[in-house]
Design a protein around this motif. Structure first.
Motif, PDB file in Angstrom:
ATOM      1  N   VAL A   1       0.744  -1.134  -0.052  1.00 31.25           N
ATOM      2  CA  VAL A   1       0.003  -0.022  -0.024  1.00 31.25           C
ATOM      3  C   VAL A   1       0.746   1.135  -0.170  1.00 31.25           C
ATOM      4  CG1 VAL A   1      -1.682   1.087   1.339  1.00 31.25           C
ATOM      5  CG2 VAL A   1      -1.954  -1.190   1.077  1.00 31.25           C
ATOM      6  N   GLU A   2       2.171   1.403   0.920  1.00 25.40           N
ATOM      7  CA  GLU A   2       2.930   2.355   0.768  1.00 25.40           C
ATOM      8  C   GLU A   2       3.372   2.465  -0.548  1.00 25.40           C
ATOM      9  OE1 GLU A   2       6.159   2.264   3.351  1.00 25.40           O
ATOM     10  OE2 GLU A   2       5.147   2.739   5.118  1.00 25.40           O
ATOM     11  N   ARG A   3       3.894   1.508  -1.221  1.00 22.94           N
ATOM     12  CA  ARG A   3       4.500   1.659  -2.781  1.00 22.94           C
ATOM     13  C   ARG A   3       3.494   1.981  -3.655  1.00 22.94           C
ATOM     14  NH1 ARG A   3       6.965  -3.283  -1.391  1.00 22.94           N
ATOM     15  NH2 ARG A   3       5.003  -4.597  -2.471  1.00 22.94           N
ATOM     16  N   GLN A   4       2.186   1.702  -3.422  1.00 19.42           N
ATOM     17  CA  GLN A   4       0.997   2.258  -4.491  1.00 19.42           C
ATOM     18  C   GLN A   4       0.978   3.784  -3.955  1.00 19.42           C
ATOM     19  OE1 GLN A   4      -0.544   0.287  -6.539  1.00 19.42           O
ATOM     20  NE2 GLN A   4      -1.589   2.090  -7.171  1.00 19.42           N
ATOM     21  N   VAL A   5       1.133   4.245  -2.862  1.00 20.80           N
ATOM     22  CA  VAL A   5       0.668   5.788  -2.535  1.00 20.80           C
ATOM     23  C   VAL A   5       1.899   6.542  -3.161  1.00 20.80           C
ATOM     24  CG1 VAL A   5       0.506   7.196  -0.443  1.00 20.80           C
ATOM     25  CG2 VAL A   5      -0.924   5.090  -0.532  1.00 20.80           C
ATOM     26  N   VAL A   6       2.974   5.927  -2.884  1.00 22.27           N
ATOM     27  CA  VAL A   6       4.144   6.985  -3.373  1.00 22.27           C
ATOM     28  C   VAL A   6       4.063   6.714  -4.983  1.00 22.27           C
ATOM     29  CG1 VAL A   6       6.768   6.543  -3.646  1.00 22.27           C
ATOM     30  CG2 VAL A   6       5.701   6.123  -1.417  1.00 22.27           C
ATOM     31  N   ALA A   7       3.862   5.582  -5.639  1.00 17.32           N
ATOM     32  CA  ALA A   7       3.617   5.622  -7.002  1.00 17.32           C
ATOM     33  C   ALA A   7       2.679   6.795  -7.509  1.00 17.32           C
ATOM     34  CB  ALA A   7       3.079   4.420  -7.504  1.00 17.32           C
ATOM     35  N   LEU A   8       1.404   6.689  -6.752  1.00 16.60           N
ATOM     36  CA  LEU A   8       0.345   7.776  -7.055  1.00 16.60           C
ATOM     37  C   LEU A   8       0.840   9.217  -6.975  1.00 16.60           C
ATOM     38  CD1 LEU A   8      -2.580   6.016  -5.525  1.00 16.60           C
ATOM     39  CD2 LEU A   8      -2.123   6.316  -7.937  1.00 16.60           C
ATOM     40  N   ALA A   9       1.547   9.403  -5.919  1.00 14.47           N
ATOM     41  CA  ALA A   9       2.175  10.678  -5.438  1.00 14.47           C
ATOM     42  C   ALA A   9       3.122  11.068  -6.550  1.00 14.47           C
ATOM     43  CB  ALA A   9       2.618  10.657  -4.065  1.00 14.47           C
ATOM     44  N   GLN A  10       3.929  10.275  -6.921  1.00 12.89           N
ATOM     45  CA  GLN A  10       5.039  10.631  -7.919  1.00 12.89           C
ATOM     46  C   GLN A  10       4.492  10.908  -9.264  1.00 12.89           C
ATOM     47  OE1 GLN A  10       7.866   7.124  -7.453  1.00 12.89           O
ATOM     48  NE2 GLN A  10       9.038   8.320  -5.965  1.00 12.89           N
ATOM     49  N   SER A  11       3.448   9.928  -9.432  1.00 14.26           N
ATOM     50  CA  SER A  11       2.785  10.389 -11.018  1.00 14.26           C
ATOM     51  C   SER A  11       1.703  11.761 -10.989  1.00 14.26           C
ATOM     52  CB  SER A  11       2.028   9.159 -11.391  1.00 14.26           C
ATOM     53  OG  SER A  11       0.915   8.894 -10.503  1.00 14.26           O
ATOM     54  N   GLY A  12       1.868  12.234  -9.664  1.00 10.73           N
ATOM     55  CA  GLY A  12       1.015  13.308  -9.720  1.00 10.73           C
ATOM     56  C   GLY A  12      -0.727  13.083  -9.696  1.00 10.73           C
ATOM     57  N   ARG A  13      -0.903  12.063  -9.522  1.00  8.09           N
ATOM     58  CA  ARG A  13      -2.526  11.471  -9.517  1.00  8.09           C
ATOM     59  C   ARG A  13      -3.027  11.627  -7.931  1.00  8.09           C
ATOM     60  NH1 ARG A  13      -1.903   6.034 -12.350  1.00  8.09           N
ATOM     61  NH2 ARG A  13      -3.488   5.448 -11.002  1.00  8.09           N
ATOM     62  N   ILE A  14      -2.543  12.365  -7.174  1.00 10.18           N
ATOM     63  CA  ILE A  14      -3.219  12.578  -5.666  1.00 10.18           C
ATOM     64  C   ILE A  14      -3.381  14.290  -5.565  1.00 10.18           C
ATOM     65  CG2 ILE A  14      -2.791  12.477  -3.313  1.00 10.18           C
ATOM     66  CD1 ILE A  14      -1.271  10.171  -3.465  1.00 10.18           C
ATOM     67  N   GLN A  15      -4.628  14.434  -5.538  1.00  5.62           N
ATOM     68  CA  GLN A  15      -5.017  15.922  -5.406  1.00  5.62           C
ATOM     69  C   GLN A  15      -5.447  15.989  -3.942  1.00  5.62           C
ATOM     70  OE1 GLN A  15      -6.169  14.380  -8.272  1.00  5.62           O
ATOM     71  NE2 GLN A  15      -4.679  15.895  -9.340  1.00  5.62           N
ATOM     72  N   GLY A  16      -4.474  16.857  -3.152  1.00  2.18           N
ATOM     73  CA  GLY A  16      -4.771  17.355  -1.969  1.00  2.18           C
ATOM     74  C   GLY A  16      -4.100  15.942  -1.071  1.00  2.18           C
ATOM     75  N   LYS A  17      -4.792  15.935   0.216  1.00  2.30           N
ATOM     76  CA  LYS A  17      -4.179  14.776   0.977  1.00  2.30           C
ATOM     77  C   LYS A  17      -5.107  13.715   1.113  1.00  2.30           C
ATOM     78  CE  LYS A  17      -0.992  17.071   4.350  1.00  2.30           C
ATOM     79  NZ  LYS A  17      -0.403  16.537   5.617  1.00  2.30           N
ATOM     80  N   ILE A  18      -4.595  12.517   1.303  1.00  2.00           N
ATOM     81  CA  ILE A  18      -5.373  11.307   1.714  1.00  2.00           C
ATOM     82  C   ILE A  18      -5.776  11.253   3.113  1.00  2.00           C
ATOM     83  CG2 ILE A  18      -5.517   8.845   1.742  1.00  2.00           C
ATOM     84  CD1 ILE A  18      -3.399   8.897  -0.728  1.00  2.00           C
ATOM     85  N   ASP A  19      -7.028  11.301   3.594  1.00  2.00           N
ATOM     86  CA  ASP A  19      -7.501  11.345   4.766  1.00  2.00           C
ATOM     87  C   ASP A  19      -7.820   9.767   5.244  1.00  2.00           C
ATOM     88  OD1 ASP A  19      -9.701  10.779   3.579  1.00  2.00           O
ATOM     89  OD2 ASP A  19     -10.980  12.629   4.376  1.00  2.00           O
ATOM     90  N   ASP A  20      -8.230   9.760   6.539  1.00  2.00           N
ATOM     91  CA  ASP A  20      -8.370   8.356   6.939  1.00  2.00           C
ATOM     92  C   ASP A  20      -9.603   7.595   6.133  1.00  2.00           C
ATOM     93  OD1 ASP A  20      -7.993   6.376   8.918  1.00  2.00           O
ATOM     94  OD2 ASP A  20      -9.885   6.876  10.007  1.00  2.00           O
ATOM     95  N   GLN A  21     -10.561   8.184   5.788  1.00  2.00           N
ATOM     96  CA  GLN A  21     -11.492   7.441   4.967  1.00  2.00           C
ATOM     97  C   GLN A  21     -11.279   7.033   3.713  1.00  2.00           C
ATOM     98  OE1 GLN A  21     -14.674  10.754   4.824  1.00  2.00           O
ATOM     99  NE2 GLN A  21     -15.939   9.305   6.314  1.00  2.00           N
ATOM    100  N   LYS A  22     -10.124   7.979   3.061  1.00  2.00           N
ATOM    101  CA  LYS A  22      -9.863   7.587   1.684  1.00  2.00           C
ATOM    102  C   LYS A  22      -8.747   6.509   1.798  1.00  2.00           C
ATOM    103  CE  LYS A  22     -10.121  12.181  -0.625  1.00  2.00           C
ATOM    104  NZ  LYS A  22      -9.520  13.171  -1.120  1.00  2.00           N
ATOM    105  N   MET A  23      -7.929   6.435   2.864  1.00  2.00           N
ATOM    106  CA  MET A  23      -7.178   5.207   3.233  1.00  2.00           C
ATOM    107  C   MET A  23      -7.683   4.092   3.216  1.00  2.00           C
ATOM    108  SD  MET A  23      -4.026   4.108   3.282  1.00  2.00           S
ATOM    109  CE  MET A  23      -2.905   5.213   3.553  1.00  2.00           C
TER     110      MET A  23
END
Length: 125
Positions: free
Chosen positions: A84-106
Motif C-alpha cells: 500500500v505504501e508503494r502504491q501511495v508513493v507511486a500515485l504521488a510521484q505520478s501526480g495523481r493525488i490531489q490534496g491529502k489522503i485522509d483516513d476515509q480515503k485510506m
C-alpha cells in the motif's frame, strides 16, 4: 501536538546520518578496504535515503490519521502495508493525488488493494 517539527527534526537527523555514512564510505574507499564493505555501506546509505524520501512523501500526502491507519496495517500485515505504501508513493510521484489522503480515503484504498480471500468449501458426502 507539534508533529510537523519532530518530523522535520527526524528528517534532518536521517540526512546527517546518511552524509556521515557516505563520507565514511568515501574515506575508506582509498585505504585499501574491501570493496564489498564499501559497496554494502553505499547500498545501505542509498536504502536509507530512499526510505527517508518515501517517508517524506507519505507525510506530505497522508493526514496523521491515515498514516496511523497505514502503520497499524503494516504492524499486522507487513507485506500488504508495504504494498500500500508503494502504491501511495507511486500515485504521488505520478501526480495523481490531489490534496491529502485522509483516513476515509485510506480505508477505501486498503479495501481496494486487499487481496481476495481464498475460500475452501469442504463438502461432506
Amino acid at each position: 501536538m507539534n508533529g510537523g517539527q519532530s518530523d522535520d527534526d527526524l528528517e534532518e537527523l536521517r540526512r546527517k546520518k546518511l552524509e556521515q555514512l557516505q563520507d565514511r564510505a568515501d574515506s575508506q574507499g582509498g585505504q585499501g578496504q574491501g570493496q564489498g564493505q564499501v559497496d554494502a555501506e553505499a547500498q545501505e546509505a542509498a536504502q536509507q535515503q530512499a526510505d527517508a524520501q518515501r517517508q517524506a512523501l507519505l507525510r506530505q500526502y497522508l493526514t496523521d490519521d491515515a498514516r496511523k491507519r497505514l502503520n497499524t496495517v503494516k504492524m499486522s500485515k507487513q507485506q500488504f502495508g508495504e504494498q500500500v505504501e508503494r502504491q501511495v508513493v507511486a500515485l504521488a510521484q505520478s501526480g495523481r493525488i490531489q490534496g491529502k489522503i485522509d483516513d476515509q480515503k485510506m480505508e477505501q484504498l486498503l479495501k481496494e488493494l486487499k487481496p481476495e480471500k481464498k475460500r475452501f468449501d469442504i463438502k461432506r458426502r
